[in-house]
Design an enzyme around this catalytic site. Structure first.
Site, short mmCIF file in Angstrom:
data_model
loop_
_atom_site.label_atom_id
_atom_site.label_comp_id
_atom_site.label_asym_id
_atom_site.label_seq_id
_atom_site.Cartn_x
_atom_site.Cartn_y
_atom_site.Cartn_z
N LYS A 1 0.84 -1.18 0.00
CA LYS A 1 0.00 0.00 0.00
C LYS A 1 0.88 1.25 0.00
O LYS A 1 2.05 1.12 0.39
CB LYS A 1 -0.94 0.00 1.20
N ASP B 1 -2.90 7.46 4.24
CA ASP B 1 -1.99 6.51 4.88
C ASP B 1 -2.74 5.38 5.59
O ASP B 1 -2.37 4.22 5.45
CB ASP B 1 -1.09 7.26 5.87
N HIS C 1 -1.99 -4.73 5.46
CA HIS C 1 -1.59 -5.67 6.53
C HIS C 1 -2.65 -5.79 7.62
O HIS C 1 -2.64 -6.75 8.38
CB HIS C 1 -0.20 -5.33 7.08
N LYS D 1 -4.46 -9.23 10.47
CA LYS D 1 -4.49 -9.19 11.94
C LYS D 1 -5.63 -10.05 12.46
O LYS D 1 -6.75 -9.97 11.96
CB LYS D 1 -4.70 -7.73 12.43
N GLU E 1 -2.15 6.70 17.58
CA GLU E 1 -0.74 6.38 17.79
C GLU E 1 -0.13 7.50 18.61
O GLU E 1 -0.39 8.68 18.33
CB GLU E 1 -0.02 6.25 16.44
N HIS F 1 -6.70 0.91 5.85
CA HIS F 1 -6.88 0.12 7.08
C HIS F 1 -8.28 0.31 7.69
O HIS F 1 -9.00 -0.65 7.97
CB HIS F 1 -5.84 0.49 8.14
C1 BG6 Z 1 0.96 1.75 8.14
C2 BG6 Z 1 1.08 3.25 8.09
O1 BG6 Z 1 0.32 1.27 6.99
O2 BG6 Z 1 0.21 1.37 9.27
C3 BG6 Z 1 1.71 3.77 9.36
O3 BG6 Z 1 1.87 3.63 6.96
C4 BG6 Z 1 0.96 3.29 10.57
O4 BG6 Z 1 1.76 5.20 9.36
C5 BG6 Z 1 0.79 1.76 10.51
O5 BG6 Z 1 1.69 3.62 11.73
C6 BG6 Z 1 -0.11 1.24 11.62
O6 BG6 Z 1 -0.05 -0.16 11.62
P1 BG6 Z 1 -0.10 -0.99 12.97
O7 BG6 Z 1 -0.12 -2.42 12.53
O8 BG6 Z 1 1.14 -0.63 13.74
O9 BG6 Z 1 -1.35 -0.55 13.67
#
Ligand code: BG6
Length: 487
Positions: free
Chosen positions: A156, A243, A186, A190, A224, A248
């Site tokens: 992505k 992003d 990704h 999960k 985050e 997601h």
């Molecule tokens: C990524 C983003 O795809 O996902 C990041 O580019 C983000 O900015 C991350 O921090 C979050 O993934 P996870 O698995 O840590 O929640």
């Protein structure tokens, strides 16, 4: 026949089909990069430990490195990710590594790759490279015959708007059949997110209330507590909406909102998910609040007058029979008060207020995605005594789920095996872009917010008509653990 895994199948193959046998080599474009270091080598090591990686692994990059350097980098990455418990698996992985150095625009790079592939005939090409190079590499693979019987795994973001996603899909499909294109998100690998699909359709109590008649609103937060972590230049070209929200969070929306798949197969799941994206009402500027944390403009690679959002909150409607009128509030940001992701599906209050302490929003279902997977149902129960007064309690259906395979381990193994179940389909990606496209360029300016807060106060106004944001709260177990470590 008893089936515990939904089978792989993809929709529009344009009359062409990819290989039915598993990949016999893994090629990693961008093997010296950040993503490979943080995620991919640890995932490859885990695959090697599980006996899922018995093929050559060829790193490709433009760094003028040697194979020894790549091996060292792989080892460092695996060490940093955790203890090396299986030295034999590590050595095996390192011995499987090969390295090709070269410019992705140069045919010589692909010739060298052909040689490095040796007898392999069904490679899986994984593009862990900056998005502007996806098309170049895909076309390079096509013109040099390296796409025949091969698969391509694309990181992505898949496109940066609707037009570029369409263009990239057209290029990818001119070289590979759709069932050989694996678009990674990704989040789909999960456990907590796979559980949304399972939880919804493995239970019967949910379906009668899972609609506009009983659901008041849905909130999803991905917070985050850290900044862009040296990825300022990337972030400047993306921003929070591109992003993490368009991909997601939208994937989570699709799993929560989709209708039951008509049959047991992933083609049906893909189709139902695509329908959710197609029913999303295209966003308008007033549906979106953008924010930027104080200090972002001092990050390396960030413009001094940048208006890129590091926080984004939005109100979304899904104009379908099931969800008409139900607001979906999505929010994500960097440098917020916590690192956690969760979903809250709030049910409507009882039709009559019989007790003084019954308040709206008391019944909800909470899916905690991270840091731990949990599912809790909130309801009020009476306190002992003469008064009809009670407390809200959470009933935990799931409180933790140890032993989860890291998403990249799962996703790379699936892609190499040709199982597209946890990947996104062309129509879904494009429909998701169509929903955000109107606000990618036309939007209100980003409001500043303080690191450690929950973002700009304007986000509270966005949700005010339907209550307030539910800030991710630790589960009972997380609270106890925190208490034990601080006591
Ligand atoms: C990524 C983003 O795809 O996902 C990041 O580019 C983000 O900015 C991350 O921090 C979050 O993934 P996870 O698995 O840590 O929640």
């Amino acid at each position: 026949m008893k089936r515990t895994r939904l089978e792989s199948e993809t929709g529009n193959t344009h009359g062409r089909r990819g290989p039915s046998l598993p990949a016999d080599a893994l090629v990693i474009f961008g093997a010296t990069g950040d993503l490979a270091h943080k995620m991919i080598f640890p995932a490859l090591y885990a695959m090697a430990r599980h006996g899922d990686l018995n093929v050559p692994v060829i790193g490709v990059a433009i760094e003028k490195w040697s194979l020894a350097q790549l091996r060292k980098r792989a080892q460092d990455s695996i060490r940093q990710a955790g203890k090396i418990a299986d030295k034999e698996a590590l050595d095996r992985l390192l011995s499987q590594l090969r390295y090709v150095d070269g410019d992705y625009n140069a045919p010589a790079t692909f010739t060298a790759l052909r040689q490095a592939l040796g007898d392999a005939r069904r490679p899986a090409h994984y593009l862990a490279i900056p998005p502007h190079l996806f098309a170049t590499v895909i076309q390079g693979l096509g013109t040099t015959g390296l796409a025949d019987q091969a698969r391509v795994i694309v990181e992505k973001p898949f496109g940066s708007n609707l037009a570029s996603a369409r263009e990239l899909n057209a290029i990818a499909q001119s070289v590979f059949p759709e069932d050989s294109i694996f678009r990674i998100d990704h989040y789909l690998g999960k456990e907590a997110i796979m559980n949304i699909l399972y939880f919804r359709f493995a239970n019967s109590f949910l379906e009668p209330i899972w609609n506009r008649n009983h659901v008041a609103s849905v909130q999803i937060t991905l917070a985050e507590d850290f900044g862009v972590k040296g990825r300022g230049a990337f972030y400047e070209s993306a921003g929070c909406l591109r992003d993490v929200i368009q991909n997601h969070l939208f994937q989570i929306v699709a799993l929560l909102a989709m209708d039951p798949p008509a049959y047991q197969g992933y083609g049906a799941v893909h189709s139902e998910k695509a329908k959710v994206f197609q029913a999303m009402r295209p966003l308008q500027p007033d549906d979106v609040v953008r924010g930027q944390y104080a200090g972002y403009r001092d990050e390396a690679g960030v413009a001094k007058d940048s208006d890129v959002e590091t926080f984004c909150a939005l109100r979304l409607f899904i104009d379908s029979w099931r969800w008409a009128g139900v607001p979906w509030y999505l929010r994500s940001g960097k440098c917020l008060a916590a690192t956690a992701a969760e979903v809250v599906v709030a049910l409507k209050p009882p039709p009559q207020k019989l007790f003084d302490d019954s308040v709206a929003g008391t019944n909800y279902l909470r899916f905690r995605i991270s840091p731990n997977a949990a599912v809790a149902l909130a309801a009020r129960v009476k306190r002992a005594g003469k008064e009809f007064v009670g407390d809200q309690r959470e009933l935990y259906l799931l409180e933790e789920q140890p032993g989860e395979d890291p998403p990249y381990q799962r996703l790379l193994s699936d892609a190499m095996a040709g199982n597209g179940a946890l990947f996104t389909r062309e129509d879904a990606v494009e429909a998701a872009w169509a929903a955000v496209d109107p606000v990618l360029e036309t939007h209100h300016r980003a409001h500043p917010y303080q690191p450690g807060s929950w973002g700009p106060k304007q986000a509270d106004a966005l949700i005010a008509a339907d209550g307030s944001w539910h800030n991710p709260a630790p589960t009972r177990k997380e609270k106890n653990e925190n208490h034990a470590t601080t006591a």
